[in-house]
Every structure is written in structure tokens, then in C-alpha cells.
Design an enzyme around this catalytic site. Structure first.
Site, PDB file in Angstrom:
ATOM      1  N   ARG A  81      17.425  26.348 -16.447  1.00 33.50           N
ATOM      2  CA  ARG A  81      16.862  27.376 -16.878  1.00 33.50           C
ATOM      3  C   ARG A  81      15.406  27.587 -16.393  1.00 33.50           C
ATOM      4  NH1 ARG A  81      13.035  26.213 -20.499  1.00 33.50           N
ATOM      5  NH2 ARG A  81      13.421  24.415 -21.897  1.00 33.50           N
ATOM      6  N   GLY A  82      14.525  28.827 -16.444  1.00 30.57           N
ATOM      7  CA  GLY A  82      13.483  28.733 -16.155  1.00 30.57           C
ATOM      8  C   GLY A  82      12.486  28.104 -17.574  1.00 30.57           C
ATOM      9  N   ILE A  85       9.024  22.821 -21.588  1.00 26.75           N
ATOM     10  CA  ILE A  85       9.883  22.227 -22.932  1.00 26.75           C
ATOM     11  C   ILE A  85       9.804  23.055 -23.968  1.00 26.75           C
ATOM     12  CG2 ILE A  85       7.855  20.927 -23.625  1.00 26.75           C
ATOM     13  CD1 ILE A  85      10.066  18.467 -24.264  1.00 26.75           C
ATOM     14  N   PHE A  87      12.033  23.716 -28.284  1.00 26.01           N
ATOM     15  CA  PHE A  87      12.842  23.056 -29.047  1.00 26.01           C
ATOM     16  C   PHE A  87      13.780  24.180 -29.744  1.00 26.01           C
ATOM     17  CE2 PHE A  87      13.873  22.970 -33.834  1.00 26.01           C
ATOM     18  CZ  PHE A  87      14.436  21.544 -33.720  1.00 26.01           C
ATOM     19  N   GLY A 161      18.822  31.978 -22.235  1.00 23.93           N
ATOM     20  CA  GLY A 161      18.416  33.311 -22.934  1.00 23.93           C
ATOM     21  C   GLY A 161      17.175  33.277 -23.746  1.00 23.93           C
ATOM     22  N   CYS A 179       6.669  24.863 -24.422  1.00 24.20           N
ATOM     23  CA  CYS A 179       6.758  25.807 -23.132  1.00 24.20           C
ATOM     24  C   CYS A 179       5.651  25.388 -22.085  1.00 24.20           C
ATOM     25  CB  CYS A 179       6.867  27.054 -23.378  1.00 24.20           C
ATOM     26  SG  CYS A 179       8.368  27.779 -24.331  1.00 24.20           S
TER      27      CYS A 179
END
Length: 228
Positions: A81-82, A85, A87, A161, A179
Site C-alpha cells: 500500500r501507499g 508505518i 498501527f 484502505g 505515517c
């Protein structure tokens, strides 16, 4: 936008490991579509066991970092996915649209924007009017991320998603830079609303928002397709 509304079937998979969630996505996305049949769209809803996932931009996370995170009691996965990191875990509503964008608008940019608007509308209906997008990925309430977004598209079929924090234990995020965004925090529906907000409550609102924003017909799946 097509003249007839696309149909999206909802699959409620319950609590699943991240690996199991990937298998379900692969099963739903891998369809033999001929000129006489049309791709069947799905919205996969689930809750993951604790897991840290890294997208295609790893930003320097090493095997040693992975070992440290696993010691916390969470799994660790590298994905296609784009995003960086994040959680996933208990108390977080994970929604994976497995849809063929040719039945909607054949554009990943349109898709990401529509997904963002869906989450913003969900938050608004839940009582959080200031949820919004910023230059950073995801949906934010001031400088706190409430929902992570990371998608993948192949031949206009989407996977991965969103992860909307409902009653998630936010301490899991203290061990990473969510992120890859420095100096910002993480929040949840429970935190913002000042009351326990369950995945079930958020799911009802998300489905209504998804139906309206994606301009589709949402149908319920009558039986579970895959289990651990």
C-alpha cells in the site's frame, strides 16, 4: 459517473490477523471477469489483531526496529500500500474497499479524495465537525490523526484502505512515528467525543457515508467468506 449506481457488497470479517485480512482481500480482488460478467465490488470491514505495517516507502525502518516492535506483542508486516508505518489493532475500524474504479471514476486520485470525504463525513455525523485533510496523508482533527489512509490499485481494482480509530489504545502509536509525520499526535473517536465509541457504532455511520459519497448501492453479505 455511470447512470446506474454500482453495487458494493459489505463483508463483515470480524477480528482477523493482518495476514488473514490480506488473504481475504486477495480472494475478493481475484475475480475471473469476462465480457458476460462484471467485477463484483466489496467493502471489507474488520478489526485487526495488534500489528504495525509499513507501506512501500519504508523510510529507514530496519530489521532491528521490527524486532523491537514485535517485542511489544504486535505483529509486523511490509505491504504494497501507499504510506509509511502505522498501527492497526483492537478498537480500530478497518475498511478495505475492493472495487473496480471503472464502475465509478477510473482515477486513483478521485478514489483517494472520495475515500477522504467519506471519512470526513463519518466524523461529522459522529459529532466531530472539524475533521479534515491536510498536506499530510490521512484525516486529522487539528494536529491529531484520527484515520490512516493507505491504498493500492492494480488495473483499477483497489485494495487496502483506511483505519479509523474508534476506541483504539493510543499507546501503541507511541513506539513509532505514525505515517512518518514528525511532531503530530494521534486521536480517536472516543478521545474526541469524550465517551466510549464502539466499532459497531462507527460502522453504521461509515456505511451510510460510503453509500452517499461513493454514490453506490450497499448490500450486506449474508455469510462470512473467510476465517482465520
Amino acid at each position: 459517473m455511470p447512470t446506474t449506481r454500482p453495487i458494493v457488497t459489505v463483508v463483515r470479517a470480524g477480528r482477523q490477523s493482518y495476514a488473514a485480512g490480506l488473504r481475504i482481500q486477495q480472494e475478493l480482488a481475484k475475480q475471473n471477469v469476462s465480457q458476460h460478467s462484471e467485477f463484483r465490488n466489496f467493502l471489507l470491514l474488520l478489526e485487526h489483531d495488534p500489528v504495525y505495517t509499513i507501506g512501500i516507502r519504508t523510510k529507514g525502518y530496519t530489521d532491528e526496529d521490527e524486532k523491537k516492535l514485535r517485542k511489544l506483542g504486535a505483529d509486523f508486516h511490509r505491504t504494497d500500500r501507499g504510506g509509511l508505518i502505522t498501527f492497526h489493532g483492537p478498537g480500530q475500524l478497518v475498511a478495505y474497499p475492493i472495487i473496480n474504479l471503472r464502475q465509478f471514476t477510473p482515477s486513483i486520485r478521485w478514489y483517494v479524495g472520495t475515500l477522504e470525504r467519506t471519512v470526513i463525513e463519518t466524523c461529522r455525523q459522529m459529532g466531530i465537525p472539524n475533521a479534515t485533510t491536510t498536506k499530510d496523508t490521512g484525516i486529522w482533527v487539528d494536529d491529531r490523526k484520527i484515520c490512516a489512509i493507505g491504498v493500492h490499485g492494480s488495473r483499477y481494482v483497489t485494495t487496502h484502505g483506511i483505519g479509523l480509530n474508534c476506541s483504539t489504545d493510543l499507546k501503541w502509536f507511541e513506539h513509532i512515528v505514525p505515517c512518518g509525520i514528525e511532531g503530530k499526535g494521534v486521536t480517536s473517536l472516543t478521545e474526541e467525543l469524550g465517551r466510549h465509541t464502539s466499532i459497531a457504532e462507527a460502522t453504521d455511520v461509515l456505511l451510510d457515508s460510503f453509500r452517499k459519497i461513493f454514490e453506490c448501492c450497499v448490500r450486506a453479505e449474508t455469510q462470512a467468506r473467510v476465517t482465520n
